[in-house]
Write an enzyme that holds these catalytic residues in place. Structure first.
Site, PDB file in Angstrom:
ATOM      1  N   LYS A  59      38.664  39.008  41.238  1.00 21.82           N
ATOM      2  CA  LYS A  59      38.083  39.241  40.478  1.00 21.82           C
ATOM      3  C   LYS A  59      36.670  39.298  39.900  1.00 21.82           C
ATOM      4  O   LYS A  59      35.679  40.135  40.000  1.00 21.82           O
ATOM      5  CB  LYS A  59      39.232  39.912  39.134  1.00 21.82           C
ATOM      6  N   ALA A  76      41.214  38.381  34.001  1.00 27.18           N
ATOM      7  CA  ALA A  76      42.476  37.895  33.531  1.00 27.18           C
ATOM      8  C   ALA A  76      43.822  38.355  35.061  1.00 27.18           C
ATOM      9  O   ALA A  76      43.369  39.542  35.542  1.00 27.18           O
ATOM     10  CB  ALA A  76      43.149  38.674  32.635  1.00 27.18           C
ATOM     11  N   ASP A  77      45.060  37.816  35.259  1.00 29.19           N
ATOM     12  CA  ASP A  77      45.766  38.383  35.659  1.00 29.19           C
ATOM     13  C   ASP A  77      46.884  38.014  35.501  1.00 29.19           C
ATOM     14  O   ASP A  77      47.754  36.325  35.380  1.00 29.19           O
ATOM     15  CB  ASP A  77      46.490  38.487  38.030  1.00 29.19           C
ATOM     16  N   THR A  78      48.211  39.081  35.407  1.00 26.33           N
ATOM     17  CA  THR A  78      49.534  38.597  35.114  1.00 26.33           C
ATOM     18  C   THR A  78      50.868  38.714  36.108  1.00 26.33           C
ATOM     19  O   THR A  78      50.743  39.768  36.615  1.00 26.33           O
ATOM     20  CB  THR A  78      50.285  38.699  33.483  1.00 26.33           C
ATOM     21  N   SER A 113      46.831  34.344  34.602  1.00 20.44           N
ATOM     22  CA  SER A 113      45.899  33.112  34.633  1.00 20.44           C
ATOM     23  C   SER A 113      44.329  34.249  34.191  1.00 20.44           C
ATOM     24  O   SER A 113      44.515  35.247  34.521  1.00 20.44           O
ATOM     25  CB  SER A 113      45.765  33.081  35.778  1.00 20.44           C
TER      26      SER A 113
END
Length: 193
Positions: A59, A76-78, A113
């Site tokens: 991203k 961000a990523d989850t 993250s």
């Protein structure tokens, strides 16, 4: 304070998540939102935070050619990690119900993250939280899915919503990480800039 340190910076949150927007506002820093369409595919050999780290960097990379000196890009990523696989966003009600039935009465781990990218630097941070659900009834699961439509949430739930209030019995780690943004770690990194 953080606000004073970042006053000359242009912080761009590259996320469409309303939860992340809210948490960012709570930090008290000025920011703008700019979301780019990125195909979130990854190698199936990746596990746990390797997935969220990879997707965050992917991203952030979409901004590479347009970052100016004062820009700070935050991506961000989850994911929800359960039974040795990543649970992402459910595509429909039956998938959401199936995911929640799988999490019912068990422990799972949420990995988030964050990638912080400037013109000359890139920092990657991640966090994990263990979440324990009580044994959920099918009625509870169906009520939640029908009323809250958790199709934009990894693992088909939001801990801050009804299902979290009635279903989560214990967490080990950051609550905000489960919401999708380990704010305590983000704050520490932003202070360094």
């Amino acid at each position: 304070m953080l606000q004073n340190k970042l006053i000359t910076k242009n912080i761009i949150l590259a996320s469409g998540s309303p939860r992340r927007h809210e948490l960012f506002k709570e930090l008290g820093v000025n920011f703008t939102i700019k979301v780019k369409e990125v195909e979130e595919t990854y190698n199936t050999n990746l596990k746990k935070e390797e997935i969220t780290n990879y997707l965050c960097k992917l991203k952030a990379a979409s901004f590479t050619n347009e970052i100016s000196e004062n820009d700070i890009i935050v991506t961000a990523d989850t994911i929800v990690w359960h039974n040795n696989k990543a649970l992402e966003k459910p595509k429909n009600a039956s998938e959401a119900i199936e995911m929640l039935q799988g999490l019912s009465g068990k422990k799972h781990t949420v990995y988030s993250s964050i990638c912080i990218k400037t013109k000359n630097n890139e920092t990657l941070i991640s966090d994990k939280t263990n979440v324990y659900f009580k044994q959920l009834t099918l009625n509870e699961i169906e009520y939640y899915v029908e009323n809250y439509k958790p199709y934009d949430k990894a693992g088909a739930y939001g801990i801050q919503e009804w299902i979290g209030l009635i279903g989560v019995t214990k967490i080990e780690g950051s609550y905000f990480n489960v919401m999708g943004l380990p704010v305590h770690k983000l704050y520490e990194e932003l202070i360094k800039i």
